[in-house]
Design an enzyme around this catalytic site. Structure first.
Site, PDB file in Angstrom:
ATOM      1  N   ASP A   1       0.827  -1.208   0.000  1.00  0.00           N
ATOM      2  CA  ASP A   1       0.000   0.000   0.000  1.00  0.00           C
ATOM      3  C   ASP A   1       0.864   1.262   0.000  1.00  0.00           C
ATOM      4  O   ASP A   1       1.957   1.260   0.565  1.00  0.00           O
ATOM      5  CB  ASP A   1      -0.917  -0.026   1.237  1.00  0.00           C
ATOM      6  CG  ASP A   1      -2.076   0.951   1.109  1.00  0.00           C
ATOM      7  OD1 ASP A   1      -2.339   1.439  -0.012  1.00  0.00           O
ATOM      8  OD2 ASP A   1      -2.721   1.230   2.137  1.00  0.00           O
ATOM      9  N   GLY A   2       0.335   2.310  -0.614  1.00  0.00           N
ATOM     10  CA  GLY A   2       1.003   3.614  -0.544  1.00  0.00           C
ATOM     11  C   GLY A   2       1.545   4.120  -1.871  1.00  0.00           C
ATOM     12  O   GLY A   2       2.199   5.173  -1.902  1.00  0.00           O
ATOM     13  N   ASN A   3       1.258   3.413  -2.951  1.00  0.00           N
ATOM     14  CA  ASN A   3       1.771   3.866  -4.257  1.00  0.00           C
ATOM     15  C   ASN A   3       1.211   5.240  -4.636  1.00  0.00           C
ATOM     16  O   ASN A   3       1.932   6.095  -5.150  1.00  0.00           O
ATOM     17  CB  ASN A   3       1.371   2.878  -5.365  1.00  0.00           C
ATOM     18  CG  ASN A   3       2.046   1.535  -5.214  1.00  0.00           C
ATOM     19  OD1 ASN A   3       2.948   1.389  -4.406  1.00  0.00           O
ATOM     20  ND2 ASN A   3       1.600   0.553  -5.977  1.00  0.00           N
TER      21      ASN A   3
ATOM     22  N   ARG B   1      -0.842   8.973 -10.143  1.00  0.00           N
ATOM     23  CA  ARG B   1      -0.854   7.761  -9.308  1.00  0.00           C
ATOM     24  C   ARG B   1      -0.178   6.585 -10.008  1.00  0.00           C
ATOM     25  O   ARG B   1       0.475   5.752  -9.378  1.00  0.00           O
ATOM     26  CB  ARG B   1      -2.304   7.380  -8.970  1.00  0.00           C
ATOM     27  CG  ARG B   1      -3.010   8.355  -8.045  1.00  0.00           C
ATOM     28  CD  ARG B   1      -4.455   7.926  -7.819  1.00  0.00           C
ATOM     29  NE  ARG B   1      -4.531   6.581  -7.278  1.00  0.00           N
ATOM     30  CZ  ARG B   1      -4.369   6.273  -5.991  1.00  0.00           C
ATOM     31  NH1 ARG B   1      -4.144   7.224  -5.114  1.00  0.00           N
ATOM     32  NH2 ARG B   1      -4.449   5.030  -5.568  1.00  0.00           N
TER      33      ARG B   1
ATOM     34  N   SER C   1      -7.034  -6.172  -5.902  1.00  0.00           N
ATOM     35  CA  SER C   1      -8.123  -6.841  -5.180  1.00  0.00           C
ATOM     36  C   SER C   1      -9.403  -6.858  -6.005  1.00  0.00           C
ATOM     37  O   SER C   1      -9.533  -6.111  -6.992  1.00  0.00           O
ATOM     38  CB  SER C   1      -8.380  -6.126  -3.851  1.00  0.00           C
ATOM     39  OG  SER C   1      -9.081  -4.923  -4.076  1.00  0.00           O
TER      40      SER C   1
ATOM     41  N   ASN D   1     -10.611  -3.418  -6.268  1.00  0.00           N
ATOM     42  CA  ASN D   1      -9.837  -2.397  -6.988  1.00  0.00           C
ATOM     43  C   ASN D   1     -10.415  -2.032  -8.363  1.00  0.00           C
ATOM     44  O   ASN D   1     -10.021  -1.032  -8.960  1.00  0.00           O
ATOM     45  CB  ASN D   1      -8.365  -2.820  -7.147  1.00  0.00           C
ATOM     46  CG  ASN D   1      -7.565  -2.721  -5.873  1.00  0.00           C
ATOM     47  OD1 ASN D   1      -6.592  -3.442  -5.673  1.00  0.00           O
ATOM     48  ND2 ASN D   1      -7.946  -1.817  -4.979  1.00  0.00           N
TER      49      ASN D   1
HETATM   50  C1  FPP Z   1      -2.125   0.081  -3.260  1.00  0.00           C
HETATM   51  O1  FPP Z   1      -1.645   1.394  -3.175  1.00  0.00           O
HETATM   52  C2  FPP Z   1      -1.562  -0.569  -4.429  1.00  0.00           C
HETATM   53  C3  FPP Z   1      -2.276  -1.182  -5.420  1.00  0.00           C
HETATM   54  C4  FPP Z   1      -3.745  -1.269  -5.405  1.00  0.00           C
HETATM   55  C5  FPP Z   1      -1.595  -1.741  -6.605  1.00  0.00           C
HETATM   56  C6  FPP Z   1      -0.344  -2.514  -6.327  1.00  0.00           C
HETATM   57  C7  FPP Z   1       0.333  -2.753  -7.618  1.00  0.00           C
HETATM   58  C8  FPP Z   1       1.658  -2.810  -7.830  1.00  0.00           C
HETATM   59  C9  FPP Z   1       2.659  -2.707  -6.738  1.00  0.00           C
HETATM   60  C10 FPP Z   1       2.240  -2.967  -9.189  1.00  0.00           C
HETATM   61  C11 FPP Z   1       1.653  -4.014 -10.108  1.00  0.00           C
HETATM   62  C12 FPP Z   1       1.833  -5.412  -9.718  1.00  0.00           C
HETATM   63  C13 FPP Z   1       2.685  -6.327 -10.242  1.00  0.00           C
HETATM   64  C14 FPP Z   1       2.477  -7.745  -9.931  1.00  0.00           C
HETATM   65  C15 FPP Z   1       3.840  -5.999 -11.060  1.00  0.00           C
HETATM   66  P1  FPP Z   1      -2.652   2.613  -3.338  1.00  0.00           P
HETATM   67  O2  FPP Z   1      -2.741   2.968  -4.768  1.00  0.00           O
HETATM   68  O3  FPP Z   1      -3.982   2.300  -2.704  1.00  0.00           O
HETATM   69  O4  FPP Z   1      -1.892   3.724  -2.525  1.00  0.00           O
HETATM   70  P2  FPP Z   1      -2.520   4.919  -1.682  1.00  0.00           P
HETATM   71  O5  FPP Z   1      -3.173   4.296  -0.459  1.00  0.00           O
HETATM   72  O6  FPP Z   1      -1.339   5.741  -1.322  1.00  0.00           O
HETATM   73  O7  FPP Z   1      -3.492   5.639  -2.571  1.00  0.00           O
END
Ligand code: FPP
Length: 243
Positions: free
Chosen positions: A22-24, A35, A67, A70
Protein backbone atom coordinates in the site's frame (compact mmCIF):
# COMPACT_ATOMS: atom_id res chain seq x y z
CA UNK A 1 22.48 -7.57 10.21
CA UNK A 2 22.32 -9.68 7.01
CA UNK A 3 24.06 -12.84 8.23
CA UNK A 4 22.33 -12.69 11.63
CA UNK A 5 18.92 -12.67 9.93
CA UNK A 6 19.91 -15.45 7.56
CA UNK A 7 20.54 -17.62 10.60
CA UNK A 8 17.27 -16.52 12.16
CA UNK A 9 15.11 -17.32 9.14
CA UNK A 10 16.95 -20.59 8.60
CA UNK A 11 15.33 -21.89 11.82
CA UNK A 12 12.13 -22.39 9.77
CA UNK A 13 9.94 -20.13 11.90
CA UNK A 14 9.57 -17.58 9.12
CA UNK A 15 8.85 -19.52 5.94
CA UNK A 16 5.88 -17.70 4.53
CA UNK A 17 5.41 -13.93 4.26
CA UNK A 18 2.56 -11.95 2.69
CA UNK A 19 2.52 -8.26 1.87
CA UNK A 20 -0.21 -5.67 1.36
CA UNK A 21 1.66 -3.29 -0.95
CA UNK A 22 0.00 0.00 0.00
CA UNK A 23 1.00 3.61 -0.54
CA UNK A 24 1.77 3.87 -4.26
CA UNK A 25 -0.74 6.70 -4.75
CA UNK A 26 0.61 8.74 -1.83
CA UNK A 27 4.19 8.17 -2.98
CA UNK A 28 3.27 9.67 -6.37
CA UNK A 29 1.21 12.52 -4.89
CA UNK A 30 4.15 13.60 -2.72
CA UNK A 31 6.16 13.98 -5.92
CA UNK A 32 3.35 15.68 -7.86
CA UNK A 33 3.24 12.68 -10.20
CA UNK A 34 0.20 10.75 -11.48
CA UNK A 35 -0.85 7.76 -9.31
CA UNK A 36 0.23 5.43 -12.08
CA UNK A 37 3.84 6.57 -11.54
CA UNK A 38 3.56 5.22 -8.00
CA UNK A 39 2.38 1.84 -9.31
CA UNK A 40 5.25 1.80 -11.82
CA UNK A 41 7.81 2.36 -9.09
CA UNK A 42 5.91 -0.14 -6.92
CA UNK A 43 6.21 -2.80 -9.61
CA UNK A 44 9.89 -2.00 -10.20
CA UNK A 45 10.90 -2.74 -6.59
CA UNK A 46 9.33 -6.21 -6.49
CA UNK A 47 12.43 -7.90 -7.87
CA UNK A 48 14.62 -6.53 -5.09
CA UNK A 49 12.04 -7.44 -2.42
CA UNK A 50 12.01 -11.05 -3.69
CA UNK A 51 15.80 -11.14 -3.69
CA UNK A 52 16.12 -9.90 -0.10
CA UNK A 53 13.49 -12.29 1.29
CA UNK A 54 15.16 -15.19 -0.53
CA UNK A 55 18.53 -14.25 0.94
CA UNK A 56 16.99 -14.20 4.40
CA UNK A 57 15.71 -17.75 3.99
CA UNK A 58 11.99 -17.12 3.40
CA UNK A 59 10.46 -19.59 0.91
CA UNK A 60 7.03 -18.17 0.10
CA UNK A 61 6.08 -14.59 -0.61
CA UNK A 62 2.48 -13.61 -1.38
CA UNK A 63 1.90 -10.12 -2.82
CA UNK A 64 -1.45 -8.32 -2.96
CA UNK A 65 -1.34 -6.63 -6.38
CA UNK A 66 -5.02 -6.15 -7.24
CA UNK A 67 -8.12 -6.84 -5.18
CA UNK A 68 -11.66 -7.71 -6.25
CA UNK A 69 -12.56 -4.20 -4.99
CA UNK A 70 -9.84 -2.40 -6.99
CA UNK A 71 -12.02 -2.49 -10.14
CA UNK A 72 -13.78 0.54 -8.61
CA UNK A 73 -10.72 2.69 -9.41
CA UNK A 74 -10.60 4.90 -12.53
CA UNK A 75 -10.22 2.82 -15.71
CA UNK A 76 -6.90 4.48 -16.49
CA UNK A 77 -5.45 3.31 -13.17
CA UNK A 78 -6.88 -0.21 -13.51
CA UNK A 79 -5.42 -0.46 -17.03
CA UNK A 80 -2.04 0.77 -15.80
CA UNK A 81 -1.89 -1.87 -13.03
CA UNK A 82 -2.95 -4.63 -15.47
CA UNK A 83 -0.26 -3.51 -17.94
CA UNK A 84 2.38 -3.49 -15.21
CA UNK A 85 1.31 -6.94 -14.08
CA UNK A 86 1.54 -8.15 -17.71
CA UNK A 87 5.01 -6.64 -18.15
CA UNK A 88 6.17 -8.25 -14.92
CA UNK A 89 4.74 -11.68 -15.74
CA UNK A 90 6.16 -11.52 -19.27
CA UNK A 91 9.61 -10.66 -17.90
CA UNK A 92 9.48 -13.63 -15.51
CA UNK A 93 8.33 -15.78 -18.44
CA UNK A 94 11.25 -14.67 -20.63
CA UNK A 95 13.73 -15.16 -17.75
CA UNK A 96 12.31 -18.61 -17.28
CA UNK A 97 12.84 -19.45 -20.95
CA UNK A 98 16.45 -18.28 -20.72
CA UNK A 99 17.39 -20.09 -17.52
CA UNK A 100 16.07 -22.66 -15.09
CA UNK A 101 15.17 -20.00 -12.56
CA UNK A 102 14.67 -21.13 -8.98
CA UNK A 103 11.62 -18.91 -8.68
CA UNK A 104 8.08 -20.14 -9.25
CA UNK A 105 5.32 -17.59 -9.78
CA UNK A 106 1.73 -18.52 -9.02
CA UNK A 107 -1.40 -16.46 -9.17
CA UNK A 108 -4.17 -16.34 -6.63
CA UNK A 109 -7.56 -14.84 -7.36
CA UNK A 110 -10.19 -15.15 -10.06
CA UNK A 111 -8.29 -15.00 -13.32
CA UNK A 112 -11.47 -15.11 -15.44
CA UNK A 113 -12.00 -11.34 -15.21
CA UNK A 114 -8.42 -10.42 -16.11
CA UNK A 115 -7.59 -9.04 -19.57
CA UNK A 116 -7.20 -12.02 -21.93
CA UNK A 117 -3.53 -11.36 -22.73
CA UNK A 118 -2.64 -11.24 -19.04
CA UNK A 119 -4.77 -14.26 -18.17
CA UNK A 120 -3.11 -16.37 -20.86
CA UNK A 121 0.37 -15.28 -19.77
CA UNK A 122 -0.44 -16.17 -16.15
CA UNK A 123 -1.60 -19.65 -17.16
CA UNK A 124 1.46 -20.14 -19.38
CA UNK A 125 3.89 -19.24 -16.63
CA UNK A 126 2.10 -21.39 -14.05
CA UNK A 127 2.28 -24.36 -16.40
CA UNK A 128 5.99 -24.06 -17.11
CA UNK A 129 7.25 -24.04 -13.49
CA UNK A 130 6.04 -26.58 -11.05
CA UNK A 131 8.49 -26.96 -8.20
CA UNK A 132 10.97 -24.39 -7.03
CA UNK A 133 12.62 -23.56 -3.69
CA UNK A 134 11.11 -20.08 -3.75
CA UNK A 135 7.46 -19.39 -4.57
CA UNK A 136 5.96 -15.98 -5.21
CA UNK A 137 2.17 -15.82 -5.26
CA UNK A 138 0.73 -12.76 -6.93
CA UNK A 139 -2.81 -11.90 -5.90
CA UNK A 140 -4.64 -10.56 -8.94
CA UNK A 141 -8.40 -9.96 -8.76
CA UNK A 142 -8.16 -11.51 -5.33
CA UNK A 143 -10.61 -11.18 -2.44
CA UNK A 144 -10.55 -13.25 0.74
CA UNK A 145 -14.33 -13.55 0.98
CA UNK A 146 -14.65 -14.49 -2.70
CA UNK A 147 -11.93 -17.10 -2.17
CA UNK A 148 -13.82 -18.73 0.72
CA UNK A 149 -17.05 -18.78 -1.34
CA UNK A 150 -15.11 -20.27 -4.28
CA UNK A 151 -13.58 -22.95 -2.04
CA UNK A 152 -16.96 -23.84 -0.49
CA UNK A 153 -18.50 -24.16 -3.97
CA UNK A 154 -15.65 -26.44 -5.05
CA UNK A 155 -16.39 -28.75 -2.12
CA UNK A 156 -20.12 -28.75 -2.87
CA UNK A 157 -19.38 -29.60 -6.54
CA UNK A 158 -17.18 -32.50 -5.44
CA UNK A 159 -19.64 -33.63 -2.76
CA UNK A 160 -17.01 -33.20 -0.04
CA UNK A 161 -17.87 -32.23 3.55
CA UNK A 162 -17.14 -28.64 4.60
CA UNK A 163 -14.24 -29.08 7.00
CA UNK A 164 -11.30 -26.78 7.76
CA UNK A 165 -8.94 -29.19 6.05
CA UNK A 166 -11.05 -29.53 2.90
CA UNK A 167 -11.58 -25.76 2.69
CA UNK A 168 -7.84 -25.11 3.06
CA UNK A 169 -7.19 -27.55 0.20
CA UNK A 170 -9.68 -25.74 -2.02
CA UNK A 171 -8.20 -22.25 -1.45
CA UNK A 172 -6.26 -20.52 -4.23
CA UNK A 173 -3.20 -20.63 -1.94
CA UNK A 174 -3.11 -24.42 -1.62
CA UNK A 175 0.56 -25.47 -1.52
CA UNK A 176 1.70 -22.31 0.25
CA UNK A 177 1.84 -22.49 4.05
CA UNK A 178 -0.34 -19.98 5.90
CA UNK A 179 1.61 -16.73 6.25
CA UNK A 180 3.72 -16.52 9.40
CA UNK A 181 3.98 -12.79 8.86
CA UNK A 182 1.75 -10.31 7.05
CA UNK A 183 3.32 -6.92 6.35
CA UNK A 184 1.31 -3.86 5.37
CA UNK A 185 3.10 -0.77 4.09
CA UNK A 186 1.50 2.69 4.01
CA UNK A 187 0.59 2.87 7.71
CA UNK A 188 -3.07 1.77 7.68
CA UNK A 189 -4.27 -0.85 10.18
CA UNK A 190 -6.61 -2.72 7.86
CA UNK A 191 -6.82 -6.30 6.55
CA UNK A 192 -8.52 -5.22 3.27
CA UNK A 193 -9.97 -8.67 2.52
CA UNK A 194 -6.48 -10.20 2.16
CA UNK A 195 -5.89 -13.83 3.21
CA UNK A 196 -8.67 -13.63 5.80
CA UNK A 197 -8.74 -17.45 6.06
CA UNK A 198 -5.00 -18.09 5.92
CA UNK A 199 -4.07 -15.14 8.17
CA UNK A 200 -6.00 -16.40 11.21
CA UNK A 201 -2.78 -16.77 13.25
CA UNK A 202 -0.37 -14.60 11.28
CA UNK A 203 1.72 -11.95 12.96
CA UNK A 204 0.98 -8.51 11.53
CA UNK A 205 3.54 -5.73 11.05
CA UNK A 206 2.33 -2.34 9.82
CA UNK A 207 4.98 0.04 8.47
CA UNK A 208 4.59 3.73 7.64
CA UNK A 209 6.96 3.29 4.68
CA UNK A 210 5.10 3.71 1.38
CA UNK A 211 5.40 0.63 -0.85
CA UNK A 212 7.68 2.18 -3.54
CA UNK A 213 10.20 3.03 -0.76
CA UNK A 214 10.13 -0.46 0.79
CA UNK A 215 13.66 -1.84 0.84
CA UNK A 216 16.15 -4.04 2.68
CA UNK A 217 16.15 -1.94 5.84
CA UNK A 218 12.35 -2.19 6.17
CA UNK A 219 12.44 -5.92 5.46
CA UNK A 220 15.03 -6.47 8.17
CA UNK A 221 12.94 -4.37 10.57
CA UNK A 222 9.86 -6.54 9.88
CA UNK A 223 11.86 -9.76 10.32
CA UNK A 224 13.29 -8.53 13.65
CA UNK A 225 9.82 -7.56 14.82
CA UNK A 226 8.51 -11.02 13.87
CA UNK A 227 11.26 -12.75 15.86
CA UNK A 228 10.52 -10.57 18.90
CA UNK A 229 6.95 -11.94 19.07
CA UNK A 230 5.83 -15.04 20.94
CA UNK A 231 3.38 -17.04 18.87
CA UNK A 232 0.91 -19.04 20.92
CA UNK A 233 -1.70 -20.09 18.31
CA UNK A 234 -4.40 -19.75 20.96
CA UNK A 235 -2.48 -21.78 23.57
CA UNK A 236 -0.20 -20.57 26.37
CA UNK A 237 3.58 -20.56 26.77
CA UNK A 238 5.15 -23.88 27.74
CA UNK A 239 6.73 -22.41 30.90
CA UNK A 240 3.34 -21.00 32.01
CA UNK A 241 1.68 -24.41 31.59
CA UNK A 242 4.03 -25.85 34.28
CA UNK A 243 3.01 -23.24 36.90
C1 FPP B 1 -2.13 0.08 -3.26
O1 FPP B 1 -1.65 1.39 -3.17
C2 FPP B 1 -1.56 -0.57 -4.43
C3 FPP B 1 -2.28 -1.18 -5.42
C4 FPP B 1 -3.75 -1.27 -5.40
C5 FPP B 1 -1.60 -1.74 -6.60
C6 FPP B 1 -0.34 -2.51 -6.33
C7 FPP B 1 0.33 -2.75 -7.62
C8 FPP B 1 1.66 -2.81 -7.83
C9 FPP B 1 2.66 -2.71 -6.74
C10 FPP B 1 2.24 -2.97 -9.19
C11 FPP B 1 1.65 -4.01 -10.11
C12 FPP B 1 1.83 -5.41 -9.72
C13 FPP B 1 2.69 -6.33 -10.24
C14 FPP B 1 2.48 -7.74 -9.93
C15 FPP B 1 3.84 -6.00 -11.06
P1 FPP B 1 -2.65 2.61 -3.34
O2 FPP B 1 -2.74 2.97 -4.77
O3 FPP B 1 -3.98 2.30 -2.70
O4 FPP B 1 -1.89 3.72 -2.53
P2 FPP B 1 -2.52 4.92 -1.68
O5 FPP B 1 -3.17 4.30 -0.46
O6 FPP B 1 -1.34 5.74 -1.32
O7 FPP B 1 -3.49 5.64 -2.57
Amino acid sequence: MGSKNEALCADGRLKSVAIIMDGNGRWAKKRLLPRTAGHEKGAAIIENVLKVFRELGVHYLTLYAFSTENWKRPKEEVDAIMNLAYKYVDKVYMDRLRSESELAIRFIGDKSALPEKLREKCIEIENMQKDAPFVCNIALNYGGRAEIVHAANELVKKGLPITEENLSHAMYTYGTPDPDLIIRTGGNFRVSNFLIWQGAYSEYVILDTLWPDFGREDIEKCVKEFYSRKRRFGGIDEEDSKK
